[in-house]
Every structure is written in structure tokens, then in C-alpha cells.
Design a protein around this motif. Sequence first.
Motif, PDB file in Angstrom:
ATOM      1  N   PRO A 171       0.824  -1.218   0.000  1.00  0.00           N
ATOM      2  CA  PRO A 171       0.000   0.000   0.000  1.00  0.00           C
ATOM      3  C   PRO A 171       0.846   1.252   0.000  1.00  0.00           C
ATOM      4  O   PRO A 171       2.064   1.211   0.226  1.00  0.00           O
ATOM      5  CB  PRO A 171      -0.818  -0.129   1.301  1.00  0.00           C
ATOM      6  CG  PRO A 171       0.010  -1.016   2.179  1.00  0.00           C
ATOM      7  CD  PRO A 171       0.700  -1.972   1.267  1.00  0.00           C
ATOM      8  N   THR A 172       0.211   2.382  -0.249  1.00  0.00           N
ATOM      9  CA  THR A 172       0.932   3.647  -0.296  1.00  0.00           C
ATOM     10  C   THR A 172       1.453   4.032   1.092  1.00  0.00           C
ATOM     11  O   THR A 172       0.852   3.703   2.118  1.00  0.00           O
ATOM     12  CB  THR A 172       0.016   4.769  -0.839  1.00  0.00           C
ATOM     13  OG1 THR A 172       0.779   5.966  -0.974  1.00  0.00           O
ATOM     14  CG2 THR A 172      -1.158   5.041   0.098  1.00  0.00           C
ATOM     15  N   GLY A 173       2.576   4.733   1.105  1.00  0.00           N
ATOM     16  CA  GLY A 173       3.108   5.265   2.358  1.00  0.00           C
ATOM     17  C   GLY A 173       3.808   4.266   3.250  1.00  0.00           C
ATOM     18  O   GLY A 173       3.914   4.488   4.454  1.00  0.00           O
ATOM     19  N   VAL A 174       4.319   3.153   2.674  1.00  0.00           N
ATOM     20  CA  VAL A 174       5.000   2.162   3.519  1.00  0.00           C
ATOM     21  C   VAL A 174       6.514   2.146   3.280  1.00  0.00           C
ATOM     22  O   VAL A 174       7.233   1.375   3.911  1.00  0.00           O
ATOM     23  CB  VAL A 174       4.416   0.738   3.307  1.00  0.00           C
ATOM     24  CG1 VAL A 174       2.972   0.684   3.741  1.00  0.00           C
ATOM     25  CG2 VAL A 174       4.575   0.287   1.859  1.00  0.00           C
ATOM     26  N   ALA A 179      -2.951   8.321  14.321  1.00  0.00           N
ATOM     27  CA  ALA A 179      -2.649   8.180  12.888  1.00  0.00           C
ATOM     28  C   ALA A 179      -3.152   6.840  12.358  1.00  0.00           C
ATOM     29  O   ALA A 179      -3.748   6.767  11.280  1.00  0.00           O
ATOM     30  CB  ALA A 179      -1.150   8.318  12.644  1.00  0.00           C
ATOM     31  N   VAL A 180      -2.924   5.778  13.118  1.00  0.00           N
ATOM     32  CA  VAL A 180      -3.414   4.448  12.719  1.00  0.00           C
ATOM     33  C   VAL A 180      -4.934   4.436  12.687  1.00  0.00           C
ATOM     34  O   VAL A 180      -5.558   3.891  11.760  1.00  0.00           O
ATOM     35  CB  VAL A 180      -2.880   3.362  13.683  1.00  0.00           C
ATOM     36  CG1 VAL A 180      -3.574   2.026  13.422  1.00  0.00           C
ATOM     37  CG2 VAL A 180      -1.372   3.213  13.524  1.00  0.00           C
ATOM     38  N   THR A 219     -10.547   6.072   7.436  1.00  0.00           N
ATOM     39  CA  THR A 219     -10.644   6.748   6.141  1.00  0.00           C
ATOM     40  C   THR A 219      -9.707   6.057   5.155  1.00  0.00           C
ATOM     41  O   THR A 219      -9.545   4.851   5.195  1.00  0.00           O
ATOM     42  CB  THR A 219     -10.289   8.242   6.284  1.00  0.00           C
ATOM     43  OG1 THR A 219      -8.952   8.366   6.774  1.00  0.00           O
ATOM     44  CG2 THR A 219     -11.237   8.929   7.249  1.00  0.00           C
ATOM     45  N   GLU A 220      -9.106   6.818   4.282  1.00  0.00           N
ATOM     46  CA  GLU A 220      -8.166   6.251   3.315  1.00  0.00           C
ATOM     47  C   GLU A 220      -6.841   5.958   4.003  1.00  0.00           C
ATOM     48  O   GLU A 220      -6.310   6.781   4.748  1.00  0.00           O
ATOM     49  CB  GLU A 220      -7.935   7.269   2.173  1.00  0.00           C
ATOM     50  CG  GLU A 220      -7.199   6.702   0.980  1.00  0.00           C
ATOM     51  CD  GLU A 220      -8.050   5.771   0.147  1.00  0.00           C
ATOM     52  OE1 GLU A 220      -7.480   4.924  -0.540  1.00  0.00           O
ATOM     53  OE2 GLU A 220      -9.288   5.908   0.184  1.00  0.00           O
ATOM     54  N   ASP A 221      -6.268   4.763   3.769  1.00  0.00           N
ATOM     55  CA  ASP A 221      -4.996   4.399   4.376  1.00  0.00           C
ATOM     56  C   ASP A 221      -3.858   4.956   3.530  1.00  0.00           C
ATOM     57  O   ASP A 221      -3.566   4.459   2.437  1.00  0.00           O
ATOM     58  CB  ASP A 221      -4.873   2.877   4.476  1.00  0.00           C
ATOM     59  CG  ASP A 221      -3.636   2.455   5.275  1.00  0.00           C
ATOM     60  OD1 ASP A 221      -2.825   3.339   5.612  1.00  0.00           O
ATOM     61  OD2 ASP A 221      -3.483   1.253   5.554  1.00  0.00           O
ATOM     62  N   ILE A 222      -3.203   6.009   4.018  1.00  0.00           N
ATOM     63  CA  ILE A 222      -2.096   6.607   3.267  1.00  0.00           C
ATOM     64  C   ILE A 222      -0.759   6.352   3.963  1.00  0.00           C
ATOM     65  O   ILE A 222       0.243   7.013   3.684  1.00  0.00           O
ATOM     66  CB  ILE A 222      -2.303   8.119   3.063  1.00  0.00           C
ATOM     67  CG1 ILE A 222      -2.424   8.851   4.410  1.00  0.00           C
ATOM     68  CG2 ILE A 222      -3.511   8.389   2.188  1.00  0.00           C
ATOM     69  CD1 ILE A 222      -2.451  10.370   4.264  1.00  0.00           C
ATOM     70  N   GLY A 223      -0.752   5.373   4.868  1.00  0.00           N
ATOM     71  CA  GLY A 223       0.487   4.956   5.504  1.00  0.00           C
ATOM     72  C   GLY A 223       1.135   6.036   6.349  1.00  0.00           C
ATOM     73  O   GLY A 223       0.472   6.849   6.999  1.00  0.00           O
ATOM     74  N   SER A 252     -12.276  14.080   9.610  1.00  0.00           N
ATOM     75  CA  SER A 252     -11.006  13.414   9.362  1.00  0.00           C
ATOM     76  C   SER A 252     -10.675  13.349   7.888  1.00  0.00           C
ATOM     77  O   SER A 252      -9.526  13.489   7.478  1.00  0.00           O
ATOM     78  CB  SER A 252     -11.045  11.987   9.938  1.00  0.00           C
ATOM     79  OG  SER A 252     -11.192  12.018  11.335  1.00  0.00           O
ATOM     80  N   ARG A 253     -11.682  13.122   7.081  1.00  0.00           N
ATOM     81  CA  ARG A 253     -11.464  12.993   5.645  1.00  0.00           C
ATOM     82  C   ARG A 253     -10.888  14.280   5.051  1.00  0.00           C
ATOM     83  O   ARG A 253     -10.089  14.251   4.113  1.00  0.00           O
ATOM     84  CB  ARG A 253     -12.761  12.647   4.925  1.00  0.00           C
ATOM     85  CG  ARG A 253     -13.207  11.215   5.138  1.00  0.00           C
ATOM     86  CD  ARG A 253     -14.423  10.892   4.305  1.00  0.00           C
ATOM     87  NE  ARG A 253     -14.873   9.537   4.556  1.00  0.00           N
ATOM     88  CZ  ARG A 253     -14.355   8.455   3.960  1.00  0.00           C
ATOM     89  NH1 ARG A 253     -13.380   8.608   3.084  1.00  0.00           N
ATOM     90  NH2 ARG A 253     -14.795   7.245   4.231  1.00  0.00           N
ATOM     91  N   TYR A 254     -11.300  15.413   5.609  1.00  0.00           N
ATOM     92  CA  TYR A 254     -10.909  16.684   4.997  1.00  0.00           C
ATOM     93  C   TYR A 254      -9.774  17.391   5.739  1.00  0.00           C
ATOM     94  O   TYR A 254      -9.093  18.233   5.169  1.00  0.00           O
ATOM     95  CB  TYR A 254     -12.124  17.623   4.910  1.00  0.00           C
ATOM     96  CG  TYR A 254     -13.166  17.076   3.988  1.00  0.00           C
ATOM     97  CD1 TYR A 254     -13.006  17.124   2.602  1.00  0.00           C
ATOM     98  CD2 TYR A 254     -14.321  16.478   4.489  1.00  0.00           C
ATOM     99  CE1 TYR A 254     -13.958  16.614   1.747  1.00  0.00           C
ATOM    100  CE2 TYR A 254     -15.292  15.971   3.638  1.00  0.00           C
ATOM    101  CZ  TYR A 254     -15.103  16.038   2.262  1.00  0.00           C
ATOM    102  OH  TYR A 254     -16.053  15.512   1.429  1.00  0.00           O
TER     103      TYR A 254
END
Length: 472
Positions: A64-67, A409-410, A416-420, A468-470
Motif C-alpha cells: 500500500p501507499t506510504g510504507v 494516525a493508525v 478513512t483512506e490508508d495513506i500509511g 477526518s477525511r478533509y
Amino acid sequence: MKGSQRLNSLTPRETVVELDRYIIGQADAKRSVAIALRNRWRRQQVEPSLREEIAPKNIIMIGPTGVGKTEIARRLAHLAQSPFLKIEASKFTEVGYVGRDVESMIRDLTQLAVNMVTKEEEEGVQGKAETMAEERLLDLLLPRPSGHHPGMSPSPQPNIIPLGYDSGAAKSEENRDKSTRERFREMLRRGELDDRVVELEVASSGGTPVVEVFSASGMEDMQSSLQEAFSKFFPKKRQPKKMKVSEALEFLRKEEAERLVDTESVTEKAIRRTEQSGIIFLDEIDKIASRGGSSSGTPEVSREGVQRDLLPIVEGTTVTTKYGPVKTDHILFIASGAFHVCKPSDLVPELQGRFPIRVNLHALGEEDFFRILTEPKNALIKQYIALMATEDIHLVFEDAAIREMARIAVQVNQRTEDIGARRLHTVIERVLDEVSFDASDREEQVFTVTADYVRTQLTEISQNEDLSRYIL
């Protein structure tokens, strides 16, 4: 170049240790890239006839992104002192569609290599360039008499017959000029003349006609080539420009360094470095995979076409650049993608075969986030402490506060969206929003971030999914 050889000869274990200084976890990915880097060094030790047959083992990173996929590749290139290019595979389109063609990434990589080698060569002649720049600046500050050069006696005045006994006066005058010049040299080195203004002849930016090329893919290089061709027909005009001595010295130093560097040698070394040690990081390769093995009925008309165009580049071909032909046979390709809606087997079989090594990167948890905030050499906590120190504020983070930021953060990633790990940037920025804004007006010298303070700043937002989303 000795430093480059030393770094390239790092053992896989040493490479992993270096990567651990900046990247938390992902041991399998670090292990794979460390072996790939070592294999490059091993290949250089093999006899030439067999060396050309040994192809790089390209890698696909799946996660996934951000790892840490991009960071691993970037730090690896830095360790190897290799030309490194990161590019999104989704930027490319099949030949015949509007967009960039795949060969452009080899041209970009070659340009990076030229810049890298040029910088190294300029550093090698820096001492000589500084001396020459200093002499030119002294000529501006102390203009020599017309027609007078160092080591020559002043020309006699017209209609005056030299009688021979005035040679001592001429020599005395020359010694006096030298003495004055040396005094000015010492003042220049001490910085006493930095604020004095001098006038230099600099190249005018308007000397060459501007050429713009509007064309389909495959023609990106034409504009720069035409620009270079026109520059030969229209030599750069020079115009006077006034600047301070300190700025003039730096300008002349760069100009002399550029003049001392052999352009042909730089080009030759850059092409060789591109071919033998270049690294291309192909991000979002999953975006050009056909979902479920088929793209019919979707707007993704060029996905398989892009894969077909990538194939010869990865397999090994010769790409024409403005610096000359570049072979791609031994360039290391590291591809990455989340592969949420497709899988590596959805790529065309020929391309799959050119990426024999596949490594999975796992999603990051609370403990990983805590370590990311504190352990790396460039950890976020260390960055913000340094930033606040510029305002004379000593920023202190309690361990409980750091763990609370990691936990939130976790939590937000899950809701929401997991951006790592990229979520940590948003979280810590939100936590320090107030102190960052008021830093220059605060009287207290120490500011302590506690767990309660983190919750006060973030709990309301983290618990409200819409906010949180925004915001986070």
C-alpha cells in the motif's frame, strides 16, 4: 570516483544497515535491493565476455501507499551514487495517443547523469577555478594599463627615446603595482571588499530565439536539440551587469569551473554511468495493468500498449538521446504498486518475466509509526525540534505524546483512506499548529508536548469521520 567504488562495494548486510538509518521495517524489501546492488558490483568483477551477458534482476515492490517503497529505492540510489529517476508509469501512453513516450525516461535519466558528472568534475577543478576567478576580479578592481600584461614593462610614451637609465623606475612602478595587487588580494580574501560594486560582462538571456515544438509523443527532445542548434548560429550576447564583489566572485568561480570542464569527457562518463549503474523507479505500475486481465469497455485504451512499449526498454534496447545512443541492457528497474484491484499476473507475461524478484511490503502499525517518529536520522520529531529551535523555543515531546500521535494516525488510516506513514505529517502538523503560529511571540523558552495536549488538539477531529477525511 574512489568514493563511488567504495559505496558500490558495500556488502548486502552493510547496505541494509545504511537503509535502516532512514527506513523503519520492510526487511524483505531492503534485503532484495541490497542483493541487487551487490550484484552490480559482482558483475563488474566478472570477465568482460561474460559481464555483458549478466542482466540485472529487476524488482517489483507490492504494498500500500506510504510504507516506504519510494524511499527504499531513493536511498539505495544515494548509497550507490547512481543516476536515479522516479517516474509514474501512468504518465506514459501508447504510441499514437497524446502523452509521454516511454523512451523519454531514458533521456531524463541521461540528463541527470550528465548533471551529476558535471558537478563532480567542477568540484575537481574548484581550486583552479577559484584562483582564476580571483585574478579576474582583481583585474576589475585594479585595471592594468592598456596593453600591459603581468611580467611586461610599461610601453614607452610615443616620441620619447628611452635612454636606458629609466629601467629602474619602470621596475619600481611594476613592483608597486604588484604590492598594491597583493594588498587587494588579502582584503578580498578577508571579505573586506564584499560590499563594493563591480561591473561584469554576463551572457544575455535574449540572445537565442525561442523555439517551441508542439508534437505527439516521442518528440520531447526536439525542442532542446533545436535550441542548441540555434545557439551555435546565434552566439550569446554579453551585457554589463553590476553586482557586489561577493556575488561577482561566486559568478566568476562558476564560469571558470564550467570553462575548465571537458564537455566531451563529461558526456562519455555520463552515458557510461547511465548504462552501468542507472536506476529507474517505476511507480504505480499497477495502473497500467489490465484489471482482471481485460480492459475492454473501459477508457484504459493504452494500458496494454504502454506495457508493450516498456518491454523493449526493460529487456534492453538502444535509445537515442541528445548526448548520443544509450543502451538500457544493464539499467536496474524497480517497479512498485499497491495492486489493490489487480495483481502482478495481470501484467503481460513478457513484462512479468522481466521482473523476476517480487517482494511484499506490509502495512504499518502503531509501533512502526512510533519508531518512524523517533528513530530515523531524519525523523519528523527531530525535524520539528530543529525548526522550533530557530525561534529559540526548545520543543520537548513526551514518549506518551508520541505514542498517542501514532495511535491516532493508525485510527484515522483505518477509518478513512490508508495513506500509511504520510498520515504522520498531517497529524504532527495539526498538533503543533498553535505553537508554530505563535512561536515568534512566545515568551517561554520550553514547550512540552504531552499526551493530553495531543488529545486536545486531535481527538475531536479523529473521532469525526467526516472531519477526518478533509482535515487529517
